[in-house]
Enzyme design. Structure first.
Site: not given
Ligand code: FPP
Length: 230
Positions: A15, A63
């Site tokens: 996160d 998501n």
């Molecule tokens: C959360 O940050 C992250 C995600 C929605 C997923 C993305 C994860 C990766 C790219 C790492 C790669 C992982 C794997 C296992 C392939 P956010 O967008 O929710 O951050 P924010 O809360 O600051 O908006």
């Protein structure tokens, strides 16, 4: 290493990628790229520390509600990770498995997931469970559906039967790290986390490095786990 024990099964709720980018005036997607680069390095370190099982929350069923451009970026990033970048895990002897619903993931992503699972299926030094298009409540719904489809009778249903019908057969989670200061489980492996310890560092995921992991292990070592006993 400074600590005596590591969790048998570690969960990481990635996160703060978006905020990491926004703080720098960058597009949120660049935060995901940075997060993915960080994750790749961090995982190698974690397996060096002899953590046998790691589960990562990469993308929740919810998501898909994000902006199309961000979802598209993430899908393409997953393809690159699973067909190229994560092959370093194979070299480490890590077997990769996925948890989540396949529908409505794009074909190219499904193909890249199948490729990485197939490539790493004989590996024996560790397991990486990637939760992608994953929701903990749906995992339980899907397990119940499988049980009904198999014709298992009511009196035959036990905890073990339920566990065998989850997406993957994995040991219980011991410790879950959620970066960025948010203190929620957000539907992450709700069955497997029944007795897990949680840790919520303020650090945004792209800034969560090896020394932060060591600090997390210090925290884990200080927790007194009683599993409902005294
Ligand atoms: C959360 O940050 C992250 C995600 C929605 C997923 C993305 C994860 C990766 C790219 C790492 C790669 C992982 C794997 C296992 C392939 P956010 O967008 O929710 O951050 P924010 O809360 O600051 O908006």
């Amino acid at each position: 290493m400074r600590n005596e024990k590591v969790p048998n099964h570690l969960g990481i709720i990635v996160d703060g990628n978006g905020r990491w980018a926004e703080k720098r005036g960058l597009n949120r997607s660049l935060g995901h790229k940075e997060g993915a680069d960080n994750l790749k390095k961090l995982l190698l370190y974690i397996y060096d520390k002899k953590v046998p099982y790691v589960s990562i929350y990469a993308f929740s069923t919810e998501n898909f509600k994000r902006e199309k451009s961000e979802v598209d970026f993430l899908m393409n990033l997953f393809v690159t990770l699973f067909t190229k970048e994560f092959l370093t895990l194979k070299e480490k002897g890590v077997k990769v498995v996925f948890s989540g619903r396949r529908d409505p993931l794009p074909k190219k992503v499904l193909k890249s997931m199948d490729f990485l699972e197939e490539e790493t299926k004989e590996q024996k030094n560790g397991v990486l469970n990637i939760c992608l298009n994953y929701g903990g409540q749906y995992e339980l719904v899907d397990a119940v559906k499988k049980i009904v489809e198999k014709g298992i009778k009511q009196e035959e249903i036990t905890k073990e039967v339920l566990e065998e019908n989850l997406y993957q057969t994995l040991p219980p989670l011991d410790f879950i790290i959620r970066t960025s200061g948010e203190m929620r489980s957000s539907n992450f492996m709700i069955y497997q986390s029944a007795y897990a310890e949680y840790y919520f560092p303020d650090t945004l995921f792209p800034d969560f490095h090896e020394e932060d992991f060591d600090r997390a292990m210090d925290v884990y070592n200080k927790r007194n786990r009683r599993f409902g006993g005294n």
